[in-house]
Structures are given as C-alpha cells and as structure tokens.
Design an enzyme around this catalytic site. Structure first.
Site, PDB file in Angstrom:
ATOM      1  N   CYS A   1      30.281  24.592 -11.652  1.00  0.00           N
ATOM      2  CA  CYS A   1      31.300  25.637 -11.625  1.00  0.00           C
ATOM      3  C   CYS A   1      32.013  25.704 -10.272  1.00  0.00           C
ATOM      4  O   CYS A   1      31.418  25.474  -9.234  1.00  0.00           O
ATOM      5  CB  CYS A   1      30.652  26.987 -11.886  1.00  0.00           C
ATOM      6  SG  CYS A   1      29.592  26.992 -13.326  1.00  0.00           S
TER       7      CYS A   1
ATOM      8  N   ARG B   1      34.547  18.643  -9.864  1.00  0.00           N
ATOM      9  CA  ARG B   1      33.151  19.083  -9.946  1.00  0.00           C
ATOM     10  C   ARG B   1      32.632  19.037 -11.380  1.00  0.00           C
ATOM     11  O   ARG B   1      31.428  19.114 -11.597  1.00  0.00           O
ATOM     12  CB  ARG B   1      33.034  20.516  -9.406  1.00  0.00           C
ATOM     13  CG  ARG B   1      33.206  20.591  -7.906  1.00  0.00           C
ATOM     14  CD  ARG B   1      33.347  22.022  -7.457  1.00  0.00           C
ATOM     15  NE  ARG B   1      32.191  22.832  -7.778  1.00  0.00           N
ATOM     16  CZ  ARG B   1      31.221  23.119  -6.937  1.00  0.00           C
ATOM     17  NH1 ARG B   1      31.247  22.628  -5.723  1.00  0.00           N
ATOM     18  NH2 ARG B   1      30.214  23.887  -7.289  1.00  0.00           N
TER      19      ARG B   1
ATOM     20  N   TRP C   1      30.938  25.365 -16.084  1.00  0.00           N
ATOM     21  CA  TRP C   1      30.145  24.275 -16.666  1.00  0.00           C
ATOM     22  C   TRP C   1      29.030  24.981 -17.423  1.00  0.00           C
ATOM     23  O   TRP C   1      28.161  25.609 -16.815  1.00  0.00           O
ATOM     24  CB  TRP C   1      29.603  23.419 -15.529  1.00  0.00           C
ATOM     25  CG  TRP C   1      29.047  22.091 -15.916  1.00  0.00           C
ATOM     26  CD1 TRP C   1      29.754  20.955 -16.193  1.00  0.00           C
ATOM     27  CD2 TRP C   1      27.663  21.739 -16.025  1.00  0.00           C
ATOM     28  NE1 TRP C   1      28.887  19.924 -16.465  1.00  0.00           N
ATOM     29  CE2 TRP C   1      27.606  20.377 -16.371  1.00  0.00           C
ATOM     30  CE3 TRP C   1      26.468  22.433 -15.857  1.00  0.00           C
ATOM     31  CZ2 TRP C   1      26.413  19.695 -16.563  1.00  0.00           C
ATOM     32  CZ3 TRP C   1      25.280  21.760 -16.041  1.00  0.00           C
ATOM     33  CH2 TRP C   1      25.257  20.404 -16.401  1.00  0.00           C
TER      34      TRP C   1
ATOM     35  N   ASN D   1      28.470  31.424  -9.995  1.00  0.00           N
ATOM     36  CA  ASN D   1      27.848  30.091 -10.081  1.00  0.00           C
ATOM     37  C   ASN D   1      26.344  30.293 -10.026  1.00  0.00           C
ATOM     38  O   ASN D   1      25.866  31.027  -9.170  1.00  0.00           O
ATOM     39  CB  ASN D   1      28.233  29.213  -8.884  1.00  0.00           C
ATOM     40  CG  ASN D   1      29.657  28.724  -8.983  1.00  0.00           C
ATOM     41  OD1 ASN D   1      30.315  28.934  -9.994  1.00  0.00           O
ATOM     42  ND2 ASN D   1      30.132  28.097  -7.938  1.00  0.00           N
ATOM     43  N   GLY D   2      25.619  29.612 -10.888  1.00  0.00           N
ATOM     44  CA  GLY D   2      24.167  29.739 -10.853  1.00  0.00           C
ATOM     45  C   GLY D   2      23.633  30.201 -12.189  1.00  0.00           C
ATOM     46  O   GLY D   2      24.366  30.260 -13.184  1.00  0.00           O
TER      47      GLY D   2
ATOM     48  N   GLU E   1      22.131   0.925  -8.495  1.00  0.00           N
ATOM     49  CA  GLU E   1      23.399   1.622  -8.280  1.00  0.00           C
ATOM     50  C   GLU E   1      24.504   1.045  -9.171  1.00  0.00           C
ATOM     51  O   GLU E   1      25.306   1.783  -9.741  1.00  0.00           O
ATOM     52  CB  GLU E   1      23.768   1.543  -6.785  1.00  0.00           C
ATOM     53  CG  GLU E   1      25.125   2.118  -6.412  1.00  0.00           C
ATOM     54  CD  GLU E   1      25.299   3.592  -6.726  1.00  0.00           C
ATOM     55  OE1 GLU E   1      24.329   4.257  -7.159  1.00  0.00           O
ATOM     56  OE2 GLU E   1      26.428   4.089  -6.588  1.00  0.00           O
TER      57      GLU E   1
ATOM     58  N   LYS F   1      26.538   3.203 -11.956  1.00  0.00           N
ATOM     59  CA  LYS F   1      28.006   3.317 -11.969  1.00  0.00           C
ATOM     60  C   LYS F   1      28.545   2.990 -13.353  1.00  0.00           C
ATOM     61  O   LYS F   1      29.386   3.697 -13.883  1.00  0.00           O
ATOM     62  CB  LYS F   1      28.656   2.366 -10.960  1.00  0.00           C
ATOM     63  CG  LYS F   1      28.551   2.726  -9.508  1.00  0.00           C
ATOM     64  CD  LYS F   1      29.342   3.925  -9.060  1.00  0.00           C
ATOM     65  CE  LYS F   1      28.560   5.187  -9.209  1.00  0.00           C
ATOM     66  NZ  LYS F   1      27.716   5.631  -8.166  1.00  0.00           N
TER      67      LYS F   1
ATOM     68  N   GLU G   1      27.516   5.765 -16.077  1.00  0.00           N
ATOM     69  CA  GLU G   1      28.032   7.128 -15.961  1.00  0.00           C
ATOM     70  C   GLU G   1      29.515   7.238 -16.275  1.00  0.00           C
ATOM     71  O   GLU G   1      29.961   8.277 -16.737  1.00  0.00           O
ATOM     72  CB  GLU G   1      27.679   7.778 -14.618  1.00  0.00           C
ATOM     73  CG  GLU G   1      28.369   7.245 -13.405  1.00  0.00           C
ATOM     74  CD  GLU G   1      27.956   7.975 -12.123  1.00  0.00           C
ATOM     75  OE1 GLU G   1      27.634   9.165 -12.170  1.00  0.00           O
ATOM     76  OE2 GLU G   1      27.970   7.341 -11.066  1.00  0.00           O
TER      77      GLU G   1
ATOM     78  N   HIS H   1       7.918  -9.398 -17.017  1.00  0.00           N
ATOM     79  CA  HIS H   1       6.946  -8.430 -17.522  1.00  0.00           C
ATOM     80  C   HIS H   1       7.519  -7.580 -18.658  1.00  0.00           C
ATOM     81  O   HIS H   1       6.950  -6.547 -18.988  1.00  0.00           O
ATOM     82  CB  HIS H   1       6.450  -7.547 -16.371  1.00  0.00           C
ATOM     83  CG  HIS H   1       5.787  -8.331 -15.280  1.00  0.00           C
ATOM     84  ND1 HIS H   1       4.572  -8.946 -15.449  1.00  0.00           N
ATOM     85  CD2 HIS H   1       6.207  -8.650 -14.027  1.00  0.00           C
ATOM     86  CE1 HIS H   1       4.248  -9.586 -14.334  1.00  0.00           C
ATOM     87  NE2 HIS H   1       5.225  -9.427 -13.458  1.00  0.00           N
TER      88      HIS H   1
ATOM     89  N   LYS I   1      30.118  16.922 -10.378  1.00  0.00           N
ATOM     90  CA  LYS I   1      30.102  16.294  -9.053  1.00  0.00           C
ATOM     91  C   LYS I   1      28.987  16.860  -8.203  1.00  0.00           C
ATOM     92  O   LYS I   1      28.353  16.160  -7.434  1.00  0.00           O
ATOM     93  CB  LYS I   1      31.455  16.516  -8.365  1.00  0.00           C
ATOM     94  CG  LYS I   1      31.581  15.861  -7.001  1.00  0.00           C
ATOM     95  CD  LYS I   1      31.560  14.354  -7.117  1.00  0.00           C
ATOM     96  CE  LYS I   1      31.606  13.649  -5.771  1.00  0.00           C
ATOM     97  NZ  LYS I   1      31.182  12.248  -5.880  1.00  0.00           N
TER      98      LYS I   1
HETATM   99  C1  AGP Z   1      26.669   9.417  -8.443  1.00  0.00           C
HETATM  100  O1  AGP Z   1      27.599   8.538  -8.941  1.00  0.00           O
HETATM  101  C2  AGP Z   1      26.204  10.443  -9.344  1.00  0.00           C
HETATM  102  N1  AGP Z   1      27.252  11.118  -9.998  1.00  0.00           N
HETATM  103  C3  AGP Z   1      25.004  11.276  -8.938  1.00  0.00           C
HETATM  104  O2  AGP Z   1      23.923  10.441  -9.170  1.00  0.00           O
HETATM  105  C4  AGP Z   1      24.907  11.844  -7.508  1.00  0.00           C
HETATM  106  O3  AGP Z   1      24.757  10.815  -6.588  1.00  0.00           O
HETATM  107  C5  AGP Z   1      23.727  12.830  -7.437  1.00  0.00           C
HETATM  108  O4  AGP Z   1      23.965  13.894  -8.318  1.00  0.00           O
HETATM  109  C6  AGP Z   1      23.464  13.351  -6.038  1.00  0.00           C
HETATM  110  O5  AGP Z   1      24.535  14.096  -5.546  1.00  0.00           O
HETATM  111  P1  AGP Z   1      24.617  14.489  -4.025  1.00  0.00           P
HETATM  112  O6  AGP Z   1      24.780  13.225  -3.237  1.00  0.00           O
HETATM  113  O7  AGP Z   1      25.825  15.376  -3.917  1.00  0.00           O
HETATM  114  O8  AGP Z   1      23.356  15.186  -3.646  1.00  0.00           O
END
Ligand code: AGP
Length: 613
Positions: free
Chosen positions: A2, A27, A74, A100-101, A486, A490, A493, A509, A608
């Site tokens: 949010c 976000r 959100w 928010n929360g 990583e 990418k 997601e 394995h 985000k």
């Molecule tokens: C990254 O592409 C992701 N969207 C996610 O894994 C992100 O890195 C994770 O939520 C941690 O966020 P932060 O670095 O703001 O703590």
C-alpha cells in the site's frame, strides 16, 4: 504494498495526491482512493484496479479542496473492490483514514464496535480504525487524543493517516512498528505526508521520518511530533538528493529496462567516495570499524529476502575468500523465528532495497535482542533498515521502481566486495599487493557492465527464440551459483514462466531427470575456478538432448561449440563476475516478459516493498 499520500496547504490537493499515488504505483496495488475536504465535508472517490480508473472517476466527479489523503491498496482483508479500497470514512462522516499494515486484533475490535451499533461498510481491518477514532472523538472532542487512544488499541504494525472535519486544519500521521514508513515533507506554507519519498519528491526535498510509536500533527506551517505516550520529539530533517527525473521512464519502455541500463551509473556511484584507487584502499566509515573490532568478529550472518538474499549469497563467497571469516546466509523469514544462534561476536548484516521489508526488519530486531552487532546495506535513504543498524552502507542506486530488482542486486554485491577487502585488510588476510589488485579490479566494473549491456540485441534474439518456453532450469556453481537463483527468480516473477535454479553439482541428484529437448538449461560457465565443472555439466545436459543457453566469457571456443545459445560477457576477475553474469539474465527475463506483453513493472501478485509477513 500500500501507498499513502497526504497534502495540506493552499494548492488543490487532488492533483498532488493523484500524482503522488502515480509515483507509488510500482509498489504494487489492486485498488486506489482519495478523500478531500470539500466545503467542510469529506468527499470520497475509490476505484478497483489501476490508478487510471480512479483518475477517470475524479474527472467525471471532480474534487476540490486544499486538504486530502490518498491510498493505493494491496488487499489483505477483503477482496480488491471499491468498497474495500481506502480511504475509509467513519459512520458520522467526520473522520477519514488511510492505513498500511494489518490490524491483528481487528476481529475483536469489529465485534466490540458492532455490539455498540457500528455498521461496517467494508470487509477491511482498517475500517475498525476509523470507527474507533470516531468513538473516541465523540467522547474527548479532541482529534489528537482520539487518534492516540485508537492507536493504543491496535495490535500489529501500522502506518496511519487521518483527518477530520472537526479539526480541518490538520492531518495526523502515525507509525507503529514496521508496516512501511511514514515520511513528512516540508514546503512553504504547505506540508506533505507519504509512505515513501518518491510520492512527494517533486514538491520538496526536506523530509523527516517517523519512528515506530511516533505520531505527527501536520498543519500548513509544519509538523509537531510526539510519541504515542505524548512525549515531544524533535524531528530530524533530512535533505533528499534524488533527482525526480531519475524516477521517470525516459526513453525506455519500462522502468525495469531503464534500471538495467542504469547499472553503469549506479555502480559508479556506489564506488564513489569509498575507493581510493591511488592507495588501493576501501573506506567504509559508516561501519566505524577498526582492526581490533574486525578481528573480534567471529562470524557474519547475512540476512534478507529474495534478490537481497541472493546478493548475500555472493557476499558469502567474497568475504570468506578475502577475509577468511565464516559467513552464513539466512533467509530473514526463517531467521526471525528460529531462535538463531548469534551473540555479541556476530555481525548480522541485513540487505534490503526498500529498507522496509517486514521479515528483514524483524530479523534485525531479533539479532539486536540477542546482542549482535547490526549492519545493513540499504537503498532507500532514511528507511528503517538503515536506521536500525549500527552502521549502514547506502547502495547509492537511486530509486528502483520496477518490482523486479536489478540495480539493487549488483550494487550490494559491489558493496560486499568492498567490505570483504576492508575486512581482509583489517584482519590481515590480504597482502598489500593483493588488496591493491582487488581494488584496481573494482575500477574496471563500470566499463565491463557497459560492455555487457551493449549486447542487448543478442539477448533479444535469444528471448525471441525462447519466449514460448514453459519451464527453464538455471545452473551455476561457486560465486555464480546465486546468479542461477537470481536469473530464475527474475524470469518467473515477471514472465510467469516456471524456472528452477540449482547448484550445478546437484544436477545428478535429481533435476537431470527433467532434461529433454523442451527444457532450456541456462548454465553460467564463465572462466572462474568452477569452469571445468560447468563444462562437464553442460556436456551431461547435451548428452540428454537438452537445449543449453550458456553465459560465457567472450572468445570461449569450447562453449561456442557446445552450447545452443550463448550470452557473451567480457573477461572479468572471477570474484566480481556475478556483477556481469547477471546482466544478460536480467535482460533475458525482461525481454521475454515484454515480448509476451506482460506488465513488466508491476507483475501480478507482487509488491515492491513487502511490509507484511
Ligand atoms: C526482487 O526482484 C523481488 N521482487 C524480491 O525478491 C525482493 O528482492 C524482496 O522482496 C526483498 O526486498 P527488499 O530488498 O526491499 O528487502
């Protein structure tokens, strides 16, 4: 997650709030709303879906007023809908709130309020807040007191912003715990409130942040900050240096693509002022570290989530190699609940782009309780993870808007490399000559990164060829094993293609059973100490009819002969190679998602800044 924007001043609040919400779209959200004080009454507009729908609604049913609050939601409690979108107005119509929360005790509060005759109009936990303020206001007649009493009834972590027709000269903002930040911006005869700096950056650079259990009474003239218990607090003013233009897409189609290409600059900035190339030294004064302290450290535990944790996995290899200090990487959501074994001789190092990730902050708090020394590597200036730490390294990447993290992955790797050199020097594990060489290598990074990014057209060709794939397997070893993780993250997601990552030695394995002619296997096989092992892994995949997409060093003829497709990267000192090997994988994921016509910057179900558990 949010986003919140609030305004009080002489200008029309509506465009300021809607533009601010626009800056927070990255976000992630599923509905949006705005409330403005118009002719002494609260006027509300809310819509499900993208912000454009709210903007259309406001165009059809205009709002006018100099005081207002807005929110992008959100969903946590109740489906995404206009009815559940914030702001929420009290039954009397006199109080309005955005939040928010999560109100952890909302069921109990809802029952209590319902028993008193309150009729709820939404399924949200937030609505309990506005009815509580209304109830206390009816008794006390004082908005500040009513908000305070309400906040004291809430369990959980919250950012809350409220205004009331009864006291139309103020907005009240409060923060409890780590449900995202509350930032207050100072203008001339006008003030701003937001959950994040980008929302108000075009209006002001002077800001203050609320700490947990603080509330601010914001009027046109300024902000009076106090604790929830009523103790006055002198706010610290910060000057934000980010350029608002840096938060625009410019010539790029998506923020993610722009941010990938910004890595030459962001890595130059993260080196700036920290590396003395003449003396071959690194300086990280923020950590306040001398030789005695460095030698007293027994262990480093790196914590974070998602991409940040993968950067930490690279850091483990860097620090263990250069400083001969044991490093563990512990996913923050696991660390926080496992009664972890840390003490005053442990450094817990949190990595976070947003600095507001709930699990990471909770892990830091747990480490603090156990007496560990706390460091952080953070991008968002003034965020909780920066403030909670004993010492914090700023990533210096500027705002990262795309939900998929890119430049906030490579910057902490370079920061960790610098930290490893510093620790190596202070602990006496790096000779003078070796330290100088490692520092010299750092100076090559911006150029090497630029050369990788120049090969985007080749990456697009591979993305074109593979855009319909249903699944992919990513393999890496050693310092590039986290790059496999990583790269796979990418891809999944933003393109919604299933992708798995494995340390390549684990293939035999189990995962090798997956290999067939429909499964692209992305193998990171640059010339590092694990190169020969990766070659034999690639041979095993080829022997089973698999398609190999390799990330390899320019001029490598063995790979050219073996792999079906290659992402070429320039020869790079192996400890720094993750900074370059990840770049084609970022571009690959980006182009696949863009070719599939997906919402690259705001992928489904993702936010985000993950400020809830
Ligand atoms: C990254 O592409 C992701 N969207 C996610 O894994 C992100 O890195 C994770 O939520 C941690 O966020 P932060 O670095 O703001 O703590």
């Amino acid at each position: 997650m949010c986003g919140i924007v609030g305004y009080i001043g002489e200008q029309d609040a509506t465009p300021i709030i809607l533009n601010g919400l626009r800056r927070l779209e990255y976000r992630g959200y599923d509905s949006a709303g705005i409330a403005v004080l118009q002719d002494g009454k609260i006027e509300l507009r809310r819509e499900v879906g993208k912000l454009d729908r709210l903007v259309d609604l406001v165009r059809q049913q205009p709002l006018a007023g100099n005081l207002g609050i807005g929110h992008t939601r959100w969903a946590t409690h109740g489906e995404p809908s206009a009815r559940n979108a914030h702001p929420h107005v009290s039954a009397s119509g006199e109080v309005v709130v955005v939040h928010n929360g999560i109100v952890e005790n909302y069921l109990e509060l809802r029952e209590e309020l319902t028993a008193e005759g309150t009729v709820f109009k939404s399924d949200t936990d937030t609505e309990t807040i506005v009815h509580l303020v209304d109830r206390f206001l009816a008794v006390d007649g004082d908005l500040v007191q009513a908000v305070r009493h309400t906040l004291l009834r809430l369990r959980g972590a919250h950012g809350v912003v409220v205004f009331s027709t009864r006291e139309p000269d103020k907005i009240i903002a409060a923060r409890i715990g780590n449900a995202g930040g509350v930032v207050i911006g100072y203008g001339q005869g006008e003030m701003f409130v937001a959950s994040d700096i980008p929302a108000i950056l075009e209006h002001t650079r002077q800001v203050t942040f609320l700490e947990s259990r603080q509330m601010a009474v914001v009027t046109r003239q300024g902000a009076v900050v106090q604790t929830l218990e009523g103790k006055p607090v002198q706010p610290t003013l910060h000057s934000v240096s980010w350029d608002p233009v840096a938060a625009e897409k410019g010539e790029y189609r998506h923020f993610m693509q722009k941010e990938i290409h910004e890595q030459v600059r962001s890595l130059t900035d993260t080196l700036a002022g920290r590396v003395d190339f003449k003396q071959g030294r690194v300086r990280l004064p923020q950590l306040n570290l001398d030789a005695q302290q460095a030698r007293a450290i027994e262990r480093i535990v790196i914590t974070g989530c998602g991409t940040a944790a993968y950067a930490g996995m690279v850091g483990k290899v860097l620090i263990e190699t250069l400083a001969r200090l044991p490093v563990e990487v512990d996913i923050a959501s696991e660390f926080r609940y496992r009664d972890p074994l840390v003490n005053e001789r442990t450094v817990v190092l949190a990595i976070s782009q947003s600095g507001e990730t709930a699990d990471t902050l909770a892990a830091m708090e747990e480490a603090r309780r156990k007496g560990a020394r706390l460091w952080s590597i953070v991008n968002a200036i003034g965020s909780q993870a920066m403030r909670l730490a004993d010492g914090s390294i700023s990533m210096q990447t500027g705002p990262e808007i795309g939900v998929a993290s890119t430049k906030a992955f490579t910057a902490p790797i370079v920061d960790l490399y610098m930290l490893a050199i510093l620790l190596g020097e202070l602990r006496g594990t790096l000779s003078d000559a070796e330290r100088r060489k490692r520092v010299k290598d750092l100076g090559r990074i911006p150029d090497l990164v630029g050369r990788c990014l120049d090969r985007e057209a080749e990456v697009i060709n591979v993305a074109q060829a593979l855009k319909e794939m249903r699944s992919a397997l990513y393999l890496g070893r050693g310092v590039n094993m986290p790059i496999a993780y990583e790269g796979a993250l990418k891809l999944k997601e933003i393109s919604y293609i299933h992708a798995e990552a494995y340390p390549a030695g684990e293939m035999k394995h189990g995962p090798i059973a997956l290999v067939d002619r429909d499964l692209p296997v992305v193998a990171i096989a640059t010339q590092d100490p694990w190169y020969e092992k990766m070659i034999s892994q690639i041979e095993q995949v080829k022997a089973r009819g698999g398609i190999v997409v390799a990330v390899a060093t320019e001029g490598d003829e063995r790979i050219a002969a073996l792999a079906d497709r290659v992402f070429w990267v320039p020869a790079t000192p192996w400890l720094l190679s993750p900074v370059v090997t990840v770049l084609p994988l970022q571009m690959f994921a980006y182009h696949i998602a863009a070719l599939r016509g997906l919402d690259v910057d705001q992928p489904r179900n993702l936010a985000k800044s993950v400020t809830v558990e």
